[in-house]
Enzyme design. Structure first.
Site, short mmCIF file in Angstrom:
data_model
loop_
_atom_site.label_atom_id
_atom_site.label_comp_id
_atom_site.label_asym_id
_atom_site.label_seq_id
_atom_site.Cartn_x
_atom_site.Cartn_y
_atom_site.Cartn_z
N LYS A 1 -0.20 -0.73 -11.00
CA LYS A 1 0.96 -0.74 -9.94
C LYS A 1 2.85 -0.20 -10.33
CE LYS A 1 -1.32 -0.08 -5.48
NZ LYS A 1 -2.01 0.47 -4.35
P1 NAD Z 1 0.43 3.94 5.35
O1 NAD Z 1 1.80 3.14 5.58
O2 NAD Z 1 0.39 5.11 5.58
O3 NAD Z 1 -0.34 2.87 6.49
C1 NAD Z 1 0.19 1.35 7.04
C2 NAD Z 1 -0.31 1.21 8.10
O4 NAD Z 1 -0.47 -0.11 8.66
C3 NAD Z 1 0.91 2.14 9.59
O5 NAD Z 1 0.68 2.57 10.18
C4 NAD Z 1 1.71 0.83 9.09
O6 NAD Z 1 2.37 1.25 10.54
C5 NAD Z 1 0.82 -0.09 9.80
N1 NAD Z 1 0.99 -1.54 9.20
C6 NAD Z 1 1.83 -2.11 8.48
N2 NAD Z 1 2.19 -3.85 8.60
C7 NAD Z 1 1.56 -4.29 9.96
C8 NAD Z 1 1.30 -4.83 10.06
N3 NAD Z 1 1.88 -6.34 10.02
N4 NAD Z 1 0.20 -5.21 11.53
C9 NAD Z 1 -0.19 -3.85 12.01
N5 NAD Z 1 -0.12 -2.96 11.14
C10 NAD Z 1 0.51 -2.99 10.42
O7 NAD Z 1 0.28 3.09 3.84
P2 NAD Z 1 -1.51 3.96 4.03
O8 NAD Z 1 -1.87 4.44 2.79
O9 NAD Z 1 -2.42 3.40 5.00
O10 NAD Z 1 -2.29 2.02 2.99
C11 NAD Z 1 -2.35 1.05 3.88
C12 NAD Z 1 -3.57 0.06 2.60
O11 NAD Z 1 -4.36 0.62 2.40
C13 NAD Z 1 -2.76 -0.28 1.72
O12 NAD Z 1 -2.92 -1.97 1.23
C14 NAD Z 1 -2.63 -0.15 0.51
O13 NAD Z 1 -2.53 -0.85 -0.58
C15 NAD Z 1 -4.44 0.56 0.49
N6 NAD Z 1 -4.28 1.30 0.34
C16 NAD Z 1 -4.20 2.99 0.12
C17 NAD Z 1 -4.50 3.78 -0.75
C18 NAD Z 1 -4.10 5.31 0.35
O14 NAD Z 1 -5.04 6.36 -0.59
N7 NAD Z 1 -3.01 5.30 0.50
C19 NAD Z 1 -5.74 3.95 -1.09
C20 NAD Z 1 -6.31 2.17 -1.16
C21 NAD Z 1 -6.09 1.60 -0.84
#
Ligand code: NAD
Length: 438
Positions: free
Chosen positions: A127
């Site tokens: 990561k």
């Molecule tokens: P992103 O930045 O696209 O979306 C995150 C969202 O969460 C945003 O809309 C943000 O405003 C919101 N957010 C942040 N803090 C918050 C809070 N305290 N309360 C409410 N909303 C909040 O990110 P993402 O890629 O969707 O990733 C989200 C999670 O999923 C992370 O934990 C990431 O590690 C995990 N993840 C992502 C992927 C991927 O393919 N993008 C894959 C596996 C896991």
């Protein structure tokens, strides 16, 4: 003392506390260690190798200096952690967030090791991240920072070494800059160095929605087994980004009803159902909070957690469901779209009330699974159709779910422990077979 703090204090007494772990505030790395402790008794003779999982193989901290548009030189701190490489090259996303720290990246890398092994992808776990609020940078500053970071971690990444992908606040454009920078430094185009690229640069069809689609697939499999119909199931989603909005659309297309969404700008609720596609279009290109969406009522964070629903999908950041709010949750199924959203103590509370938790290492593995498909397509320069990709994703995750569910039933352990047992067995068998060197 918090639940995490007491475990970390116990750990400190056994003198296994690494220098980078703050006993009073163990954070995500402390959570990961606690999850490993729960798995160790189930590993038989392989437990001898368990400390391999408790230490990242390699952690690189890089200085990322850039010239801002106003002429100032600003330094950011960047990281790339390769937690374990026993089963193949490192694989895991890159996060741009002001809260990024080395222990957080270590935990996220550890979860990638477990996730990749749980669904049997031929990867280790890694990561990366930069401690920055990207919303405060101009597009030019963001590009310069991304390129400099890529060049600095160029020491350890590569299509056969470690393959980054998008995570919080990074996306296709970030991956395009990373691929281009690495390729310039290598002297040849290297699409396989990152996944989650734009399709026009060798990205895969279906990658954009893959994590959210994967959440749906594992939820569907779990719901079949516990007798919850998908049609009309009410779902509440925290975080409406890459994962949350894709999951919302896929669940809605399958007949579920999104009744609540919580994001940084506030929460919304609508018992009749929120149209996720309309919400995406409403938010596109705007800086307005989610509460400006018409036809919904605003709700507080506590009201969100207490939403009367069948499925709760945290898809924001780690440490969101804790002993402080787990008691509010009424859902029958928690699907961890985010990494590490539930603390171990909160998970125990949910299970004791009969709420099933689908762990992140399985529930959000759809993204890395389609990243793997992208990497395979890049290696062969032969591209698959979106139907092929979605069908293969469905098969990989349904099979992984079935195997982990069976272990849970056989051994009477929860799904997270079952997923960790499956993954740690694979990783530690590979470790034992490869042996120590010298
Ligand atoms: P992103 O930045 O696209 O979306 C995150 C969202 O969460 C945003 O809309 C943000 O405003 C919101 N957010 C942040 N803090 C918050 C809070 N305290 N309360 C409410 N909303 C909040 O990110 P993402 O890629 O969707 O990733 C989200 C999670 O999923 C992370 O934990 C990431 O590690 C995990 N993840 C992502 C992927 C991927 O393919 N993008 C894959 C596996 C896991």
């Amino acid at each position: 003392m918090t639940d995490q703090a007491s475990t970390a204090a116990t750990r400190a007494e056994t003198a296994r506390l690494p220098s980078y772990l703050d006993a009073a505030n163990p954070g995500p790395w402390g959570m990961f260690l606690e999850q490993l402790d729960r798995v160790e008794p189930h590993l038989g003779p392989l437990a001898r190798w368990m400390d391999t999982m408790r230490r990242p193989k390699r952690a690189l901290i890089v200085d990322v200096p850039i010239e801002m548009d106003d002429g100032r030189i600003v330094h950011f701190e960047g990281y790339r952690v390769q937690h374990n490489l026993s089963r193949g090259p490192g694989k895991g996303g890159v996060r741009f967030h002001p809260g990024v720290t080395l222990p957080e990246v270590m935990a996220l890398a550890g979860w990638m090791t477990v996730k990749n092994a749980a669904v049997n992808l031929p990867y280790g776990g890694a990561k990366g991240g930069i401690r920055v609020d990207p919303k405060l940078l101009t597009p030019g500053e963001l590009e310069r920072m991304t390129r400099r970071y890529t060049s600095e971690i160029g020491l350890v990444i590569g299509p056969d070494r470690d393959i980054p992908a998008p995570d919080v606040n990074t996306g296709e454009q970030t991956m395009a800059w990373m691929m281009d920078t690495y390729s310039i430094n290598q002297g040849s185009t290297q699409p396989g160095v990152v996944t989650g690229k734009p399709v026009s640069l060798g990205g895969s069809l279906g990658r954009r929605d893959a994590t959210g689609r994967g959440c749906y697939v594992v939820a569907r499999e779990a719901m079949r087994r516990i007798g919850l119909p998908m049609e009309g199931a009410r779902i509440a989603i925290q975080g409406f980004g890459n994962v949350g909005n894709a999951a919302a659309r896929v669940f809605a297309a399958a007949g579920a009803k999104v009744v609540a969404v919580l994001d940084v700008g506030g929460g919304i609720h609508c018992e009749a159902g929120i149209d996720p596609q309309a919400l995406v279009e409403h938010l596109q290109g705007k800086r307005e909070p989610i509460t400006s969406f018409p036809g919904v009522e605003p709700i507080t964070a506590d009201e969100f957690w207490a939403t009367d629903c069948e499925v709760l999908l945290p898809a924001a950041l780690e440490g969101q469901i804790t002993a402080a709010n787990a008691g509010l949750i009424r859902a029958k199924l928690v699907v961890e779209g985010a990494n590490g959203p539930t603390t171990p103590a909160a998970e125990d509370m949910l299970h004791s009330r009969g709420c099933l938790v689908l762990p992140d290492v399985l529930a959000n593995a759809g993204g890395v699974t389609v990243s793997y498909f992208e990497w395979v397509q890049n290696a062969s320069s032969f591209f698959w159709t979106e139907d092929d990709i979605n069908a293969r994703l469905d098969r990989v995750l349904s099979e992984a779910f079935a195997a982990i569910w069976a272990i849970g039933q056989e051994r009477g352990i929860n799904l997270r422990t079952a997923a960790f047992v499956t993954a740690c067995t694979r990783v530690l068998q590979a470790r034992a077979l490869r042996g120590l060197y010298p």
